[in-house]
Design a protein around this motif. Structure first.
Motif, short mmCIF file in Angstrom:
data_model
loop_
_atom_site.label_atom_id
_atom_site.label_comp_id
_atom_site.label_asym_id
_atom_site.label_seq_id
_atom_site.Cartn_x
_atom_site.Cartn_y
_atom_site.Cartn_z
N TYR A 263 24.53 63.42 57.19
CA TYR A 263 25.33 62.55 56.32
C TYR A 263 24.60 61.24 56.02
N ALA A 264 23.42 61.06 56.58
CA ALA A 264 22.68 59.80 56.46
C ALA A 264 22.24 59.55 55.01
N PRO A 265 21.93 58.28 54.72
CA PRO A 265 22.04 57.12 55.61
C PRO A 265 23.48 56.65 55.77
N TRP A 266 23.76 56.09 56.94
CA TRP A 266 25.06 55.46 57.16
C TRP A 266 24.96 54.04 56.63
N VAL A 267 25.85 53.69 55.74
CA VAL A 267 25.78 52.42 55.02
C VAL A 267 26.84 51.49 55.59
N ASP A 268 26.37 50.41 56.23
CA ASP A 268 27.26 49.50 56.94
C ASP A 268 27.18 48.09 56.37
N VAL A 269 28.12 47.28 56.81
CA VAL A 269 28.13 45.85 56.47
C VAL A 269 28.30 45.07 57.77
N MET A 270 27.40 44.10 57.98
CA MET A 270 27.45 43.27 59.18
C MET A 270 27.24 41.82 58.78
N ALA A 271 28.03 40.92 59.38
CA ALA A 271 27.92 39.49 59.08
C ALA A 271 27.66 38.70 60.36
N ARG A 272 26.92 37.62 60.22
CA ARG A 272 26.59 36.71 61.33
C ARG A 272 27.38 35.42 61.14
N PHE A 273 28.19 35.06 62.12
CA PHE A 273 29.08 33.91 62.03
C PHE A 273 28.68 32.82 63.01
N GLU A 274 28.89 31.57 62.59
CA GLU A 274 28.81 30.41 63.46
C GLU A 274 30.07 29.59 63.28
#
Length: 492
Positions: A263-274
């Motif tokens: 099923y690849a690629p697995w498409v993700d969303v990631m955010a960096r918070f401060e």
């Protein structure tokens, strides 16, 4: 001869009595489990009816299925440990400073109040975030931050694979521990089973990384006596130096996702918070850690907060067995009902309850440009069939449905009127609603929401529109199959 006949009649009588006893026992077991299904709290009537029908029509399979899947039961001991962890920590509403709703338009304030009612974290101002370009960039950023850590590194993943990305994080943790940084790493015992039982896990421990398995399975058969095996910790949390955190859909793995590579690629969303919202994610991690490890992480949450900086209002929303039932669908419904101009959602798994499906349809019916994006190929054939059973009603209401063709779209995002974003680990399905521990961040910020909306547009541009003609063209057999699987949603 008479004696033989008498013996034969006695045997027949005994057999008949035994048959009636077994039948009575069989019916009694059915009735017990039907009553149990009726008495189970927090169940929709449709769910209760579905379970009664399954138990009545397929008694042996139905009873066995109820034992395996009928009760959302984490187990008394585990729940007690989780509650004890929360009790030992500073209250959730105090870890990130006072509530700051002043910068939020009045019509969005109720959304944060719903969020507060879920896990008691307050909306706090002064947050900043960056959306990572892709999965590889997210892992690279995490590794860089771990390499720069001076005090503590906390990571929690549902799935942690021993692939390129997974081992980069392993090595970064080992390096951090070697220079005296306190490192705590936790992974779900089922989702990360191979990693936890690998040499890499033992090498981290030898290097000084403190390790824990979330919700250990142990003996699955014995575990069934105390709680469901499939209630899992689905969270993805990284907190570094009590100062920055990551939140999104990405597991600790390559986009190629070797365990389901087709099923690849697995498409993700990631955010960096401060900002202050970091402390809320730290609190969520600490509660999970302390539920498994006898270590008090309270001092980290009692440390003085950094000086306030400009930034947006945000709030962690943590759901799972330790919070009230139906929390996550209530949050989704509140967001859908708040939309005035545009609502865009990406989710890999869509098996809604009735109020949520109605809220999504109502959004489109009142003139909101409502779009939802699914993967064209789903790694779960059950969820794929169930999801498509809802297509006709959504399309008739005016919801635009798209199916992403560039891989398995695993991103869980929601943007509302260009102002509000929800990002995290929760899917719009019953597993996320009733079984999994999830973590999300709700925020109000036009700039960051525009960034997330632009990423959603990338997904939209790589997706095919699902037309009413296509759905109406499903064969009767396919419609029957989709509806049958969806009907079992309240059961599973």
């Amino acid at each position: 001869m008479c004696a033989g006949i008498a013996h034969h009649r006695t045997a027949m009588h005994d057999s008949a009595v035994l048959a009636w006893v077994l039948f009575a026992a069989h019916v009694a077991v059915q009735i017990i489990f039907m009553v149990r299904a009726l008495l189970r709290p927090h169940r929709e009537p449709s769910s209760r009816l579905a379970w009664i029908l399954v138990i009545a029509l397929a008694p042996v399979v139905g009873v066995l299925a109820y034992v395996l899947f009928g009760d959302s039961n984490l187990g008394r001991r585990r729940l007690a440990r989780l509650q004890a962890a929360f009790a030992a920590l500073p209250p959730a509403g105090e870890v990130a400073g006072p509530a700051m709703e002043a910068g939020v338009p009045e019509r969005y304030v109720p959304l944060f109040r719903v969020g507060h009612s879920v896990s008691h974290y307050l909306p706090v101002a002064g947050n900043r975030a960056a959306l990572l370009p892709d999965s590889a960039s997210a892992i690279a950023a995490m590794v860089a931050d771990i390499d720069a850590a001076r005090h503590s590194v906390h990571v929690l993943f549902y799935i942690w694979l021993a692939d390129g990305s997974g081992l980069k994080v392993v090595e970064a943790l080992k390096r951090a521990a070697a220079r005296g940084v306190t490192c705590r790493a936790m992974a779900d015992d089922l989702g990360s089973r191979a990693m936890i039982r690998s040499a890499h896990w033992r090498e981290m421990e030898a290097a000084g990384v403190q390790l824990a398995a979330a919700l250990p399975v142990g003996n699955p058969l014995l575990h069934l006596l105390f709680g469901r095996v499939d209630m899992r910790n689905h969270r993805k949390i990284v907190v570094i130096d009590n100062a920055l955190t990551y939140c999104g859909s990405q597991n600790c793995a390559d986009a190629a996702f070797a365990v389901k590579a087709k099923y690849a690629p697995w498409v993700d969303v990631m955010a960096r918070f401060e900002g202050p919202v970091v402390r809320q994610n730290q609190h969520l991690f600490a509660s999970n850690w302390m539920a498994q490890v006898n270590e008090d992480l309270g001092p980290l949450l009692r440390a003085p907060l950094p000086a306030a900086e400009p930034g947006f209002v945000a709030q962690v929303i943590g759901t799972g067995a330790g919070v009230r039932y139906s929390a996550m669908p209530e949050m989704f419904c509140a967001l859908m009902n708040a939309a005035r101009r545009e609502l865009v959602i990406t989710t890999p798994y869509y098996v809604p309850d009735e109020p949520l499906q109605a809220a999504l349809c109502a959004s489109a019916r009142r003139g909101v440009a409502t779009t939802i994006v699914f993967p064209a190929r789903n790694d779960s054939w059950i969820v794929a069939a169930a999801s498509r059973s809802y297509y006709r009603d959504l399309l008739e209401a005016g919801v635009e449905i798209r199916e992403y063709a560039g891989g398995l779209l695993h991103a869980k995002t929601l943007t509302l009127d260009g102002d509000v974003t929800l990002i995290g680990s929760a899917n719009i399905d019953r597993r996320s609603f009733e079984l999994n521990a999830e973590n999300n961040i709700l925020l109000y910020d036009t700039a960051f929401t525009a960034t997330v909306r632009a990423r959603q547009q990338v997904f939209l541009d790589a997706s095919a529109v699902v037309s009413r003609a296509r759905v109406e063209g499903y064969s009767p057999a396919r419609q029957l199959w989709n509806n049958l699987i969806a009907m079992l949603g309240p059961v599973l």
